[in-house]
Design a protein around this motif. Structure first.
Motif, PDB file in Angstrom:
ATOM      1  N   GLU A 127      33.644  46.405  42.482  1.00  0.00           N
ATOM      2  CA  GLU A 127      34.500  45.588  43.345  1.00  0.00           C
ATOM      3  C   GLU A 127      35.375  44.642  42.536  1.00  0.00           C
ATOM      4  N   ALA A 128      34.840  44.056  41.468  1.00  0.00           N
ATOM      5  CA  ALA A 128      35.616  43.115  40.646  1.00  0.00           C
ATOM      6  C   ALA A 128      36.806  43.824  40.009  1.00  0.00           C
ATOM      7  N   ARG A 129      36.577  45.018  39.541  1.00  0.00           N
ATOM      8  CA  ARG A 129      37.667  45.784  38.928  1.00  0.00           C
ATOM      9  C   ARG A 129      38.740  46.130  39.966  1.00  0.00           C
ATOM     10  N   SER A 130      38.314  46.491  41.160  1.00  0.00           N
ATOM     11  CA  SER A 130      39.251  46.801  42.238  1.00  0.00           C
ATOM     12  C   SER A 130      40.101  45.579  42.580  1.00  0.00           C
ATOM     13  N   GLN A 131      39.472  44.412  42.668  1.00  0.00           N
ATOM     14  CA  GLN A 131      40.199  43.182  42.984  1.00  0.00           C
ATOM     15  C   GLN A 131      41.188  42.813  41.872  1.00  0.00           C
ATOM     16  N   ASP A 132      40.780  43.019  40.627  1.00  0.00           N
ATOM     17  CA  ASP A 132      41.685  42.759  39.496  1.00  0.00           C
ATOM     18  C   ASP A 132      42.903  43.673  39.564  1.00  0.00           C
ATOM     19  N   ARG A 133      42.667  44.917  39.903  1.00  0.00           N
ATOM     20  CA  ARG A 133      43.762  45.886  39.993  1.00  0.00           C
ATOM     21  C   ARG A 133      44.735  45.513  41.124  1.00  0.00           C
ATOM     22  N   ILE A 134      44.185  45.096  42.249  1.00  0.00           N
ATOM     23  CA  ILE A 134      45.026  44.665  43.374  1.00  0.00           C
ATOM     24  C   ILE A 134      45.840  43.436  42.971  1.00  0.00           C
ATOM     25  N   GLY A 135      45.189  42.473  42.323  1.00  0.00           N
ATOM     26  CA  GLY A 135      45.889  41.268  41.863  1.00  0.00           C
ATOM     27  C   GLY A 135      47.001  41.594  40.888  1.00  0.00           C
ATOM     28  N   SER A 136      46.736  42.518  39.975  1.00  0.00           N
ATOM     29  CA  SER A 136      47.749  42.934  38.998  1.00  0.00           C
ATOM     30  C   SER A 136      48.935  43.604  39.688  1.00  0.00           C
ATOM     31  N   THR A 137      48.645  44.415  40.676  1.00  0.00           N
ATOM     32  CA  THR A 137      49.708  45.111  41.416  1.00  0.00           C
ATOM     33  C   THR A 137      50.569  44.107  42.181  1.00  0.00           C
ATOM     34  N   ILE A 138      49.943  43.135  42.803  1.00  0.00           N
ATOM     35  CA  ILE A 138      50.682  42.103  43.529  1.00  0.00           C
ATOM     36  C   ILE A 138      51.570  41.315  42.557  1.00  0.00           C
ATOM     37  N   ARG A 139      51.036  40.993  41.372  1.00  0.00           N
ATOM     38  CA  ARG A 139      51.830  40.249  40.386  1.00  0.00           C
ATOM     39  C   ARG A 139      53.051  41.044  39.931  1.00  0.00           C
ATOM     40  N   GLN A 140      52.925  42.368  39.821  1.00  0.00           N
ATOM     41  CA  GLN A 140      54.083  43.188  39.463  1.00  0.00           C
ATOM     42  C   GLN A 140      55.190  43.030  40.499  1.00  0.00           C
ATOM     43  N   LEU A 141      54.815  43.065  41.761  1.00  0.00           N
ATOM     44  CA  LEU A 141      55.812  42.924  42.822  1.00  0.00           C
ATOM     45  C   LEU A 141      56.333  41.491  42.904  1.00  0.00           C
ATOM     46  N   LYS A 142      55.499  40.533  42.536  1.00  0.00           N
ATOM     47  CA  LYS A 142      55.950  39.133  42.487  1.00  0.00           C
ATOM     48  C   LYS A 142      57.031  38.988  41.416  1.00  0.00           C
ATOM     49  N   ASP A 143      56.813  39.598  40.252  1.00  0.00           N
ATOM     50  CA  ASP A 143      57.786  39.516  39.164  1.00  0.00           C
ATOM     51  C   ASP A 143      59.139  40.110  39.556  1.00  0.00           C
ATOM     52  N   LEU A 144      59.132  41.056  40.464  1.00  0.00           N
ATOM     53  CA  LEU A 144      60.369  41.670  40.943  1.00  0.00           C
ATOM     54  C   LEU A 144      60.994  40.889  42.100  1.00  0.00           C
ATOM     55  N   GLY A 145      60.278  39.904  42.606  1.00  0.00           N
ATOM     56  CA  GLY A 145      60.801  39.096  43.711  1.00  0.00           C
ATOM     57  C   GLY A 145      60.533  39.686  45.082  1.00  0.00           C
ATOM     58  N   PHE A 146      59.633  40.671  45.173  1.00  0.00           N
ATOM     59  CA  PHE A 146      59.350  41.317  46.450  1.00  0.00           C
ATOM     60  C   PHE A 146      58.326  40.541  47.277  1.00  0.00           C
ATOM     61  N   VAL A 147      57.459  39.795  46.608  1.00  0.00           N
ATOM     62  CA  VAL A 147      56.486  38.943  47.295  1.00  0.00           C
ATOM     63  C   VAL A 147      56.489  37.580  46.611  1.00  0.00           C
ATOM     64  N   GLN A 148      56.081  36.572  47.376  1.00  0.00           N
ATOM     65  CA  GLN A 148      56.006  35.222  46.830  1.00  0.00           C
ATOM     66  C   GLN A 148      54.761  34.552  47.365  1.00  0.00           C
ATOM     67  N   GLU A 149      54.008  33.951  46.463  1.00  0.00           N
ATOM     68  CA  GLU A 149      52.806  33.237  46.880  1.00  0.00           C
ATOM     69  C   GLU A 149      53.218  31.945  47.582  1.00  0.00           C
ATOM     70  N   LEU A 150      52.597  31.684  48.711  1.00  0.00           N
ATOM     71  CA  LEU A 150      52.916  30.473  49.450  1.00  0.00           C
ATOM     72  C   LEU A 150      52.334  29.254  48.737  1.00  0.00           C
ATOM     73  N   ARG A 151      53.110  28.188  48.706  1.00  0.00           N
ATOM     74  CA  ARG A 151      52.653  26.953  48.048  1.00  0.00           C
ATOM     75  C   ARG A 151      51.427  26.404  48.764  1.00  0.00           C
ATOM     76  N   GLY A 152      50.470  26.006  47.953  1.00  0.00           N
ATOM     77  CA  GLY A 152      49.277  25.395  48.507  1.00  0.00           C
ATOM     78  C   GLY A 152      48.296  26.379  49.124  1.00  0.00           C
ATOM     79  N   GLN A 153      48.637  27.659  49.097  1.00  0.00           N
ATOM     80  CA  GLN A 153      47.748  28.689  49.650  1.00  0.00           C
ATOM     81  C   GLN A 153      47.599  29.776  48.599  1.00  0.00           C
ATOM     82  N   SER A 154      46.495  29.741  47.889  1.00  0.00           N
ATOM     83  CA  SER A 154      46.334  30.640  46.746  1.00  0.00           C
ATOM     84  C   SER A 154      46.172  32.104  47.136  1.00  0.00           C
ATOM     85  N   ASP A 155      45.937  32.375  48.391  1.00  0.00           N
ATOM     86  CA  ASP A 155      45.693  33.767  48.782  1.00  0.00           C
ATOM     87  C   ASP A 155      46.629  34.235  49.893  1.00  0.00           C
ATOM     88  N   ALA A 156      47.812  33.647  49.987  1.00  0.00           N
ATOM     89  CA  ALA A 156      48.764  34.047  51.021  1.00  0.00           C
ATOM     90  C   ALA A 156      50.074  34.449  50.360  1.00  0.00           C
TER      91      ALA A 156
END
Length: 196
Positions: A131-160
């Motif tokens: 499960e930890a490896r799966s979560q790391d992979r999901i987090g890494s994938t989200i960060r890739q899309l964040k770097d492209l500007g497709f998603v943005q983490e909401l301020r003050g909400q670490s998981d939104a």
């Protein structure tokens, strides 16, 4: 010394070179694009780059123009980024979810948690006992899309994560149609395996 118009144009050019410009986040640059859009477009036109402005969705970005037949190609200002399979899949899944959200909710922002994003991806992932490896992979994938500007983490909400509408410019209807066809193929293959 620059005139106020030249300063506003230069500031808009620099902002576009840094990434996607959003009306809601950078009202000053957006206003400069509205007032001095022709000068900004002229600046980039000389280097074969188009300024794409979506007034309805409220974002602007740069896109390299394809070289004309017989022209010697220019170096690319905007680097092409190759996405991993997982990041490409997530981009298409988020684009699909954004379309569903707009069809039902209309206005507002689509915000998803990492858990919700993980559930979307889990349908296409191999079963894993780590499960930890799966979560790391999901987090890494989200960060890739964040770097492209497709998603943005909401301020003050670490998981939104807000899904940005600029994703619609990169994942178009043709890509969505191709994806739906592949999903249908995938489902048929799974049904065939179950029947055996």
């Amino acid at each position: 010394m620059r005139t106020p118009e030249e300063h506003a144009t230069a500031a808009a050019v620099i902002a576009l070179m840094r990434g996607v410009v959003y009306r809601e986040r950078d009202e000053t640059t957006w206003a400069a694009l509205e007032r001095h859009g022709a000068a900004v477009r002229d600046h980039f036109s000389d280097i074969a780059v188009d300024v794409i402005v979506d007034d309805v969705e409220g974002f602007a970005y740069l896109r390299t123009r394809e070289d004309a037949e017989g022209e010697e190609p220019l170096p690319r200002l905007i680097r092409r980024r190759t996405l991993t399979y997982q990041a490409s899949l997530l981009a298409v899944l988020l684009r699909r979810r954004l379309a569903e959200f707009e069809a039902t909710a209309g206005e507002g922002r689509l915000v998803l948690t990492q858990e919700q994003i993980g559930e979307m991806l889990s349908v296409f992932a191999k079963d894993s006992t780590n499960e930890a490896r799966s979560q790391d992979r999901i987090g890494s994938t989200i960060r890739q899309l964040k770097d492209l500007g497709f998603v943005q983490e909401l301020r003050g909400q670490s998981d939104a994560w807000e899904v940005k509408r600029v994703l619609k410019a990169y994942v178009d209807a043709q890509t969505m149609g191709d994806f739906e066809a592949r999903l249908t193929e995938y489902a048929r293959a799974l049904d065939g395996e179950d029947a055996v």
